[in-house]
Design an enzyme around this catalytic site. Structure first.
Site: not given
Length: 514
Positions: A199, A322, A415
């Protein structure tokens, strides 16, 4: 090369502690505390200490909302501006040669997170590395977050008070410099360093590869669910800084206010800025690296295209869905039709129909979430893979595995979920509870696939033979799932629909804040 809990670093002696068959050293400073006159300045050298420094406890987390520092139910990591520390985890058994080093940069939108988060402990990965080699040395770092680390306030410098840009990015470089100076004393090989992150940490990796000061500090890179395009232009960053100061309330002297405002005041102003930016420019985030023309000379996406990014081997990829995490837990992406309409109206209105047509079911909420996730993570990561593959070994993946409970929750392979495989969470009580309804064997198998590839890459700069390098002809991509496999040009229709779309890089004028 023997391991000992007492290690002499370039700044002084540290004392760690055994953790089973490993040794950990925690809270080692890699730069001076960025407090007082060092607030909003580039990291400065550590003041050496005398005697033996206890390195058995985590250092402070960077200043942030309390929820980002949660270690367990009801337990939180203390946070402070004095946060520039790192941790080392190494096998206790001797090695005949220096071990590869893996340096992890945590995520959290450059506003949340700490290396003390149990997920990032690294024990499973280090122990797995001992099965087919002498093992690795694992390093995790803290760095400045939010307005204190990722807002460009340089325009408010005065003749007597300087503010520097890209502070969090500079912190990461300082940590990598510490690794070069010291990791050999912990049994690591400073000539074989892999930097990896997820991330915001993935964005840190793709940005470090375009940062001149980071050249030579690492030799392989793994970028998990990066948002490579979330690097601000100088103009946009300047506007955000002015808006932030307005929320902060400068009292007529901005430099003094930036010096004297307490961290809670910084946090409140930062939250207001984040909401404003999301409203006016869905998909952008005010905290992150800035193309300042100096420390970060150009947008990393441009650096990959023109070949000026560091040409080290790269693993880069994203997860199957995601975007599903964000509406539930961190509402910061263009994941509904209204935001998607605004996004395209500000960037490339003509591209909207082509893109949305590639997502059957739009404008359903589920489909809008996938568009927002692909816009932020998959599409720009694919651009990096394409460009970098022309010059250096590049390996592309998509992580699709999701146990039954994740599907019940509507999250799927969302995610950050690949981190559960990278760090071996299937072995923990949490992992066993998560897979009680099904998927335990598959979770163990996909964890083995991910860890073995990550570790082989850290040792050699290439993936295992089953994973071919990416190129723009075959576009072979590893799909990590219950049945892990290589697929040519996955989601081809989506990829083609996004081709030529430049996002906010194509925006001609800046929207006015409201």
């Amino acid at each position: 090369m023997s391991a000992n809990t007492t290690v002499k670093t370039s700044d002084g002696i540290v004392e760690g502690k055994p953790v089973g068959d490993l040794i950990t050293w925690r809270g080692i400073p890699y730069a001076a505390p960025p407090v007082g006159p060092r607030r909003l300045r580039a990291p400065q050298p550590v003041q050496p200490w005398h005697g033996v420094r206890d390195a058995t406890e985590w250092g402070n987390a960077s200043v942030q909302h309390k929820r980002g520092t949660m270690l367990s139910v009801g337990k939180y990591q203390p946070s402070s501006e004095d946060c520039l520390t790192l941790n080392v985890l190494a096998p206790s058994r001797p090695s005949s040669k220096p071990r590869p080093v893996m340096v992890f940069i945590h995520g959290g939108a450059y506003t949340l997170g700490t290396s003390a988060t149990p997920l990032y402990g690294g024990g499973s990965l280090v122990r797995r590395s001992l099965r087919d080699s002498d093992g690795i040395v694992y390093v995790s770092i803290n760095y400045r977050l939010g307005a204190l680390g990722y807002l460009d306030l340089t325009q408010f410098s005065t003749p007597t008070r300087t503010f520097d840009s890209n502070l969090g990015l500079r912190d990461q470089v300082a940590a990598l410099e510490w690794v070069q100076r010291n990791i050999a004393e912990f049994g690591g090989d400073p000539s074989n360093v892999t930097v990896f992150g997820e991330s915001a940490g993935g964005n840190a990796v793709t940005t470090l590869m375009a940062t001149p000061a980071a050249e030579g500090l690492f030799h392989r890179a793994i970028s998990e669910s990066s948002a490579p395009g979330l690097v601000a232009t100088q103009d946009r960053a300047t506007g955000w800084a002015r808006e932030f100061v307005g929320f902060l309330g400068d009292g007529g002297n901005v430099a003094d206010t930036l010096d004297q405002a307490d961290v809670a005041r910084f946090g409140r102003a930062g939250t207001k800025l984040a909401f404003s930016v999301l409203k006016n420019t869905p998909g952008l985030h005010p905290f992150g690296p800035v193309v300042d023309g100096d420390y970060l000379p150009k947008n990393p996406l441009d650096a990959y295209q023109d070949g000026s990014a560091h040409q080290v081997p790269l693993i880069i990829g994203t997860n199957g869905r995601e975007g599903t995490l964000f509406p539930k837990f961190l509402d910061a992406l263009p994941t509904n039709p209204a935001r998607i309409d605004t996004l395209f109206s500000l960037t490339d209105p003509a591209a909207k129909d082509a893109v949305t047509d590639a997502y059957p079911g739009y404008p359903s909420q589920s489909t809008a979430i996938d568009i927002g996730g692909d816009f932020t993570f998959w599409k720009p990561s694919l651009e990096v893979a394409e460009a970098h593959s022309r010059r250096a070994p590049t390996f592309s993946y998509r992580f699709d595995f999701a146990p039954r409970v994740m599907k019940w929750l509507g999250l799927d392979a969302t995610h950050g979920f690949e981190l559960f495989a990278v760090f071996g969470i299937n072995e923990t009580l949490f992992g066993k509870v998560m897979t009680a309804p099904g998927g335990r064997k598959a979770f163990a198998e996909v964890t083995e696939k991910v860890q073995s590839n990550w570790l082989h890459f850290a040792r050699t700069g290439t993936a295992l033979p089953e994973w071919p390098a990416y190129d723009e002809t075959a576009r072979e991509t590893m799909i990590f799932d219950a049945r892990t496999r290589v697929q040519r040009d996955p989601r081809r229709d989506r990829r083609q629909a996004w081709e030529g779309y430049k996002g906010y890089a194509s925006q001609k004028t800046e929207p006015s804040a409201t």
